[in-house]
Design an enzyme around this catalytic site. Sequence first.
Site, PDB file in Angstrom:
ATOM      1  CG  MET A   1       2.014  15.904   8.775  1.00 23.76           C
ATOM      2  SD  MET A   1       3.601  16.714   8.702  1.00 23.76           S
ATOM      3  CE  MET A   1       3.629  17.535  10.284  1.00 23.76           C
ATOM      4  N   GLY A   2      -0.374  12.222  10.944  1.00 23.65           N
ATOM      5  CA  GLY A   2      -0.466  11.123  11.905  1.00 23.65           C
ATOM      6  C   GLY A   2      -0.341  11.582  13.350  1.00 23.65           C
TER       7      GLY A   2
ATOM      8  N   GLY B   1      -8.160  16.725  17.913  1.00 22.54           N
ATOM      9  CA  GLY B   1      -8.264  17.744  16.863  1.00 22.54           C
ATOM     10  C   GLY B   1      -8.497  17.100  15.511  1.00 22.54           C
ATOM     11  CG  HIS B   2      -5.408  14.776  13.760  1.00 17.82           C
ATOM     12  ND1 HIS B   2      -4.526  14.528  14.776  1.00 17.82           N
ATOM     13  CD2 HIS B   2      -4.740  15.512  12.843  1.00 17.82           C
ATOM     14  CE1 HIS B   2      -3.351  15.078  14.480  1.00 17.82           C
ATOM     15  NE2 HIS B   2      -3.461  15.688  13.320  1.00 17.82           N
TER      16      HIS B   2
ATOM     17  CD  GLN C   1      -9.130  29.528  11.709  1.00 17.45           C
ATOM     18  OE1 GLN C   1      -9.608  29.089  10.659  1.00 17.45           O
ATOM     19  NE2 GLN C   1      -8.473  30.662  11.780  1.00 17.45           N
ATOM     20  CE  LYS C   2      -1.804  23.852  17.076  1.00 15.20           C
ATOM     21  NZ  LYS C   2      -0.747  23.212  16.326  1.00 15.20           N
TER      22      LYS C   2
ATOM     23  CD  GLN D   1      -1.328  23.277   7.345  1.00 18.90           C
ATOM     24  OE1 GLN D   1      -0.139  22.967   7.386  1.00 18.90           O
ATOM     25  NE2 GLN D   1      -2.255  22.584   7.987  1.00 18.90           N
TER      26      GLN D   1
ATOM     27  CB  SER E   1       1.362  15.631  16.585  1.00 12.52           C
ATOM     28  OG  SER E   1       0.177  15.430  15.852  1.00 12.52           O
ATOM     29  NE  ARG E   2       5.325  20.809  15.358  1.00 15.77           N
ATOM     30  CZ  ARG E   2       6.357  20.395  14.627  1.00 15.77           C
ATOM     31  NH1 ARG E   2       7.422  19.943  15.236  1.00 15.77           N
ATOM     32  NH2 ARG E   2       6.314  20.449  13.310  1.00 15.77           N
TER      33      ARG E   2
HETATM   34  P1  AMP Z   1      -1.085  17.720  11.456  1.00 13.37           P
HETATM   35  O1  AMP Z   1      -1.210  16.248  11.551  1.00 13.37           O
HETATM   36  O2  AMP Z   1      -0.534  18.382  12.679  1.00 13.37           O
HETATM   37  O3  AMP Z   1      -0.408  18.168  10.171  1.00 13.37           O
HETATM   38  O4  AMP Z   1      -2.563  18.265  11.367  1.00 13.37           O
HETATM   39  C1  AMP Z   1      -3.458  17.790  10.397  1.00 13.37           C
HETATM   40  C2  AMP Z   1      -4.665  18.686  10.381  1.00 13.37           C
HETATM   41  O5  AMP Z   1      -5.274  18.682  11.659  1.00 13.37           O
HETATM   42  C3  AMP Z   1      -4.290  20.131  10.059  1.00 13.37           C
HETATM   43  O6  AMP Z   1      -5.276  20.676   9.197  1.00 13.37           O
HETATM   44  C4  AMP Z   1      -4.316  20.781  11.401  1.00 13.37           C
HETATM   45  O7  AMP Z   1      -4.614  22.159  11.362  1.00 13.37           O
HETATM   46  C5  AMP Z   1      -5.430  20.014  12.092  1.00 13.37           C
HETATM   47  N1  AMP Z   1      -5.302  20.131  13.540  1.00 13.37           N
HETATM   48  C6  AMP Z   1      -4.182  19.923  14.289  1.00 13.37           C
HETATM   49  N2  AMP Z   1      -4.421  20.196  15.588  1.00 13.37           N
HETATM   50  C7  AMP Z   1      -5.705  20.605  15.661  1.00 13.37           C
HETATM   51  C8  AMP Z   1      -6.552  21.043  16.726  1.00 13.37           C
HETATM   52  N3  AMP Z   1      -6.121  21.130  17.985  1.00 13.37           N
HETATM   53  N4  AMP Z   1      -7.834  21.395  16.433  1.00 13.37           N
HETATM   54  C9  AMP Z   1      -8.282  21.323  15.157  1.00 13.37           C
HETATM   55  N5  AMP Z   1      -7.544  20.915  14.110  1.00 13.37           N
HETATM   56  C10 AMP Z   1      -6.273  20.564  14.356  1.00 13.37           C
END
Ligand code: AMP
Length: 278
Positions: A28-29, A34-35, A146-147, A151, A184-185
């Site tokens: 989601m940008g 992590g991304h 895995q965070k 999901q 992101s939050r």
């Molecule tokens: P999001 O943009 O938050 O929807 O996350 C996109 C992907 O990145 C999802 O598969 C999340 O689980 C992964 N993600 C988000 N935060 C982390 C993190 N700290 N470590 C590893 N993967 C992450």
Amino acid sequence: MTRVVRTRAELRDALATAARPVGVVPTMGWLHAGHRSLMRQARAENATTVVTIFVNPRQFGDPRDLEQYPRNEARDVSICEEEGVDLVFAPGVEEVYPPGFDTVIHVGAIAAPLEGAARPGHFDGVATVVAILLDLVGAERAYFGQKDAQQVLVVGQMARDLAIRTAVIACPTVREADGLALSSRNVHLDPRERAAAPVLHRALVAAREAWRSGERSGDRLRATMAATLAAEPLAQPDYVSVADVATLRELDVVDRPALLSLAVRFGSTRLIDNEPIG
Ligand code: AMP
């Protein structure tokens, strides 16, 4: 060079000549380390790496949460450039959900507890958008963090049940030095909340250490997490869980691989984290 496409037709054209295999990272940008780790794993395992950037309205229950979700596409694209991503798919809402769109993918038992119970409709939105994105990209592999452990399970169930050919791959959680999982939050945390937020990880570590020392009572492990959270005045716990890692059913006795997980509010910001044991 990273190419950015916005429509289904552009995506199809770009992928027609792409080297196989293809790995996709749905996001989601507001991209962070992590991304980046997902992109790196995708790049290491595939000839072409695709990142999707789409803030999916259907997975937000609260319209204010959706409105406040951080966005910066230019910065996101430059991060993709740095990570050697070949293609970014950044569609508008109507490109994903054309007028008249009227289908919901509802995953069953695995989507019901924890985040599913706390955020009604959330996983319907996730499953629906991920099914569309996986179909549009047609990658060999898709990478998830895995965070967001539930999901990963929900998407895996959906992909198996719908005979989606893309393999769903889980990647380790990336953390700040103080243990806070990148999200992101986190940008919404004020300095005091940011200082308090590592309590999520501390609670997980306390329960993991108790488990390592031989504690097998689900209730006592949940109490260990709750007690750690209670010591942090800014932390408002939403749930703490010790569940079967495959079904997410709460465990009375931890006699199999389990997932420690929790959700905690700091003001209006809700954070989640988890740790597998066993
Ligand atoms: P999001 O943009 O938050 O929807 O996350 C996109 C992907 O990145 C999802 O598969 C999340 O689980 C992964 N993600 C988000 N935060 C982390 C993190 N700290 N470590 C590893 N993967 C992450």
